[in-house]
Design a protein around this motif. Structure first.
Motif, PDB file in Angstrom:
ATOM      1  N   MET A 138       0.821  -1.212   0.000  1.00 42.95           N
ATOM      2  CA  MET A 138       0.000   0.000   0.000  1.00 42.95           C
ATOM      3  C   MET A 138       0.854   1.260   0.000  1.00 42.95           C
ATOM      4  SD  MET A 138      -3.310  -0.916   2.382  1.00 42.95           S
ATOM      5  CE  MET A 138      -2.470  -1.871   3.645  1.00 42.95           C
ATOM      6  N   ALA A 139       1.943   1.246   0.763  1.00 45.70           N
ATOM      7  CA  ALA A 139       2.823   2.414   0.803  1.00 45.70           C
ATOM      8  C   ALA A 139       3.390   2.721  -0.574  1.00 45.70           C
ATOM      9  CB  ALA A 139       3.945   2.180   1.806  1.00 45.70           C
ATOM     10  N   LEU A 140       3.773   1.679  -1.321  1.00 44.99           N
ATOM     11  CA  LEU A 140       4.358   1.889  -2.644  1.00 44.99           C
ATOM     12  C   LEU A 140       3.307   2.288  -3.672  1.00 44.99           C
ATOM     13  CD1 LEU A 140       7.025  -0.962  -2.934  1.00 44.99           C
ATOM     14  CD2 LEU A 140       7.327   1.417  -2.237  1.00 44.99           C
ATOM     15  N   ARG A 141       2.185   1.606  -3.671  1.00 42.77           N
ATOM     16  CA  ARG A 141       1.152   1.904  -4.673  1.00 42.77           C
ATOM     17  C   ARG A 141       0.545   3.290  -4.469  1.00 42.77           C
ATOM     18  NH1 ARG A 141      -2.341  -3.740  -5.427  1.00 42.77           N
ATOM     19  NH2 ARG A 141      -0.602  -5.019  -6.206  1.00 42.77           N
ATOM     20  N   ALA A 142       0.368   3.683  -3.222  1.00 37.61           N
ATOM     21  CA  ALA A 142      -0.235   4.988  -2.938  1.00 37.61           C
ATOM     22  C   ALA A 142       0.807   6.089  -2.835  1.00 37.61           C
ATOM     23  CB  ALA A 142      -1.023   4.913  -1.637  1.00 37.61           C
ATOM     24  N   GLN A 143       2.091   5.691  -2.839  1.00 35.90           N
ATOM     25  CA  GLN A 143       3.184   6.656  -2.662  1.00 35.90           C
ATOM     26  C   GLN A 143       2.953   7.482  -1.399  1.00 35.90           C
ATOM     27  OE1 GLN A 143       3.981   8.889  -6.275  1.00 35.90           O
ATOM     28  NE2 GLN A 143       3.589   7.117  -7.567  1.00 35.90           N
ATOM     29  N   ALA A 144       2.624   6.770  -0.332  1.00 33.35           N
ATOM     30  CA  ALA A 144       2.287   7.416   0.934  1.00 33.35           C
ATOM     31  C   ALA A 144       3.361   7.138   1.983  1.00 33.35           C
ATOM     32  CB  ALA A 144       0.938   6.900   1.438  1.00 33.35           C
ATOM     33  N   PRO A 145       3.654   8.108   2.834  1.00 32.80           N
ATOM     34  CA  PRO A 145       4.600   7.874   3.929  1.00 32.80           C
ATOM     35  C   PRO A 145       3.984   6.956   4.982  1.00 32.80           C
ATOM     36  CG  PRO A 145       3.581  10.015   4.189  1.00 32.80           C
ATOM     37  CD  PRO A 145       3.117   9.482   2.862  1.00 32.80           C
ATOM     38  N   VAL A 146       4.840   6.287   5.733  1.00 33.26           N
ATOM     39  CA  VAL A 146       4.390   5.419   6.816  1.00 33.26           C
ATOM     40  C   VAL A 146       4.889   5.994   8.136  1.00 33.26           C
ATOM     41  CG1 VAL A 146       4.459   3.109   7.815  1.00 33.26           C
ATOM     42  CG2 VAL A 146       4.437   3.387   5.323  1.00 33.26           C
ATOM     43  N   ILE A 147       3.951   6.272   9.046  1.00 37.18           N
ATOM     44  CA  ILE A 147       4.321   6.786  10.362  1.00 37.18           C
ATOM     45  C   ILE A 147       4.257   5.637  11.361  1.00 37.18           C
ATOM     46  CG2 ILE A 147       3.733   8.365  12.232  1.00 37.18           C
ATOM     47  CD1 ILE A 147       2.444   9.200   8.846  1.00 37.18           C
ATOM     48  N   PRO A 148       5.392   5.213  11.922  1.00 39.03           N
ATOM     49  CA  PRO A 148       5.359   4.143  12.919  1.00 39.03           C
ATOM     50  C   PRO A 148       4.745   4.641  14.216  1.00 39.03           C
ATOM     51  CG  PRO A 148       7.576   5.027  12.742  1.00 39.03           C
ATOM     52  CD  PRO A 148       6.762   5.706  11.671  1.00 39.03           C
ATOM     53  N   CYS A 149       4.055   3.765  14.902  1.00 35.12           N
ATOM     54  CA  CYS A 149       3.377   4.128  16.143  1.00 35.12           C
ATOM     55  C   CYS A 149       3.520   3.004  17.160  1.00 35.12           C
ATOM     56  CB  CYS A 149       1.903   4.423  15.878  1.00 35.12           C
ATOM     57  SG  CYS A 149       0.918   4.691  17.369  1.00 35.12           S
ATOM     58  N   ALA A 150       3.744   3.367  18.399  1.00 34.80           N
ATOM     59  CA  ALA A 150       3.831   2.387  19.477  1.00 34.80           C
ATOM     60  C   ALA A 150       2.773   2.679  20.526  1.00 34.80           C
ATOM     61  CB  ALA A 150       5.218   2.408  20.109  1.00 34.80           C
ATOM     62  N   PRO A 177       8.069  10.035   9.913  1.00 35.32           N
ATOM     63  CA  PRO A 177       7.540   9.345   8.720  1.00 35.32           C
ATOM     64  C   PRO A 177       8.649   8.632   7.955  1.00 35.32           C
ATOM     65  CG  PRO A 177       6.655  11.572   8.888  1.00 35.32           C
ATOM     66  CD  PRO A 177       7.737  11.469   9.921  1.00 35.32           C
ATOM     67  N   LEU A 178       8.335   7.450   7.481  1.00 38.31           N
ATOM     68  CA  LEU A 178       9.263   6.669   6.675  1.00 38.31           C
ATOM     69  C   LEU A 178       8.905   6.843   5.201  1.00 38.31           C
ATOM     70  CD1 LEU A 178       9.205   3.383   8.813  1.00 38.31           C
ATOM     71  CD2 LEU A 178      10.874   5.259   8.923  1.00 38.31           C
ATOM     72  N   ASP A 179       9.886   7.214   4.398  1.00 42.84           N
ATOM     73  CA  ASP A 179       9.672   7.467   2.974  1.00 42.84           C
ATOM     74  C   ASP A 179      10.269   6.310   2.164  1.00 42.84           C
ATOM     75  OD1 ASP A 179       9.362   8.472   0.434  1.00 42.84           O
ATOM     76  OD2 ASP A 179      10.979   9.945   0.601  1.00 42.84           O
ATOM     77  N   PHE A 180       9.433   5.664   1.373  1.00 41.62           N
ATOM     78  CA  PHE A 180       9.901   4.528   0.576  1.00 41.62           C
ATOM     79  C   PHE A 180       9.829   4.810  -0.924  1.00 41.62           C
ATOM     80  CE2 PHE A 180       8.275   2.682   4.579  1.00 41.62           C
ATOM     81  CZ  PHE A 180       9.462   2.111   5.030  1.00 41.62           C
ATOM     82  N   SER A 181       9.877   6.096  -1.282  1.00 42.78           N
ATOM     83  CA  SER A 181       9.788   6.473  -2.696  1.00 42.78           C
ATOM     84  C   SER A 181      10.944   5.904  -3.508  1.00 42.78           C
ATOM     85  CB  SER A 181       9.750   8.003  -2.834  1.00 42.78           C
ATOM     86  OG  SER A 181      10.896   8.595  -2.248  1.00 42.78           O
ATOM     87  N   ARG A 182      12.045   5.565  -2.851  1.00 41.47           N
ATOM     88  CA  ARG A 182      13.194   4.991  -3.570  1.00 41.47           C
ATOM     89  C   ARG A 182      12.871   3.621  -4.157  1.00 41.47           C
ATOM     90  NH1 ARG A 182      13.813   4.500   1.863  1.00 41.47           N
ATOM     91  NH2 ARG A 182      14.568   2.540   2.772  1.00 41.47           N
ATOM     92  N   TYR A 183      11.769   3.016  -3.676  1.00 41.45           N
ATOM     93  CA  TYR A 183      11.363   1.701  -4.176  1.00 41.45           C
ATOM     94  C   TYR A 183      10.172   1.795  -5.133  1.00 41.45           C
ATOM     95  CZ  TYR A 183      14.164  -0.180  -0.305  1.00 41.45           C
ATOM     96  OH  TYR A 183      15.172  -0.499   0.573  1.00 41.45           O
TER      97      TYR A 183
END
Length: 241
Positions: A138-150, A177-183
């Protein structure tokens, strides 16, 4: 409308009063645009505490069992989850994962916040388990950042099997936020999806400081249930005299 009534009038103030959650890293939640909040999952209370403290509305992918329970209680539970915008996901069958991804992408395409628990189920013992790769897709297809939460302390407040939570300090901690645009364009590569998911789980682990288990929680649960059942067959209870 019911969502806002619950958050600001009924449920939200009650949760803040009872748990008095400590919030850290709230500035990492973007004020607009699509984003995925990926967290650990320790308690049924997680579904309510995080939405109660976020300024933006967040939609979670919830297990379909919450929407299909029998009797009056089941209908009320289903109505509640629908009213707050949660999406039922059938976790059984080969198409379950794809269905969850489709629903999640639908939320992200509307530039909304999507909440997801990469472990796929609640932790039954308080440890953090291996994440499923749907969050990476989902992160790659939507080109959305991922915010980790605990979520910290919710397991002690309401562990699996406990109907009503006890009063216990709770901390909700958000990471950068984690950016995975490199993938970008590599969502079909299994190794890439695994690497992204492991990076997300490591970020959650760093925030939560849980013990990590490099196995799927559902598999461990099934094995422990089978072992318990086998033990019961080997050593049946003796009748009381």
């Amino acid at each position: 409308m019911f969502y806002h009534v619950l958050k600001y009038v009924l449920l939200g103030p009650l949760l803040r009063l009872v748990f008095r959650p400590r919030i850290e890293g709230l500035e990492h939640i973007p004020s607009s645009g699509a984003a995925i909040v990926a967290g650990n999952h320790l308690s049924f209370a997680d579904h309510f505490l995080m939405p109660a403290i976020l300024k933006r509305r967040i939609t979670f992918l919830a297990k379909a069992e919450y929407f299909t329970g029998p009797g009056v209680k089941g209908r009320l539970t289903a109505a509640f989850f629908r009213s707050i915008g949660q999406i039922p996901v059938d976790r059984s069958g080969k198409e379950a994962g794809q269905a969850a991804i489709r629903e999640g992408l639908g939320v992200l395409r509307k530039d909304e916040l999507l909440g997801i628990y990469p472990e796929g189920t609640r932790s039954h013992d308080g440890r953090l388990y291996k994440g499923k790769v749907g969050v990476a897709v989902m992160a790659l297809r939507a080109q959305a950042p991922v915010i980790p939460c605990a979520m910290i302390g919710t397991f002690e407040a309401q562990p699996p099997g406990r109907k009503l939570p006890r009063i216990h300090p709770v901390t909700i901690r958000f990471g950068k936020p984690l950016d995975f645009s490199r993938y970008a364009g590599m969502e079909g590569e299994k190794a890439v999806l695994r690497a992204i998911t492991d990076e997300i789980m490591y970020a959650i682990l760093a925030l939560s400081e849980q013990e990590y288990v490099d196995r799927y929680a559902a598999v461990v649960k099934a094995e422990e249930a089978a072992a318990k059942a086998e033990s019961g067959r080997r050593f049946p209870r003796m009748p009381m005299s």
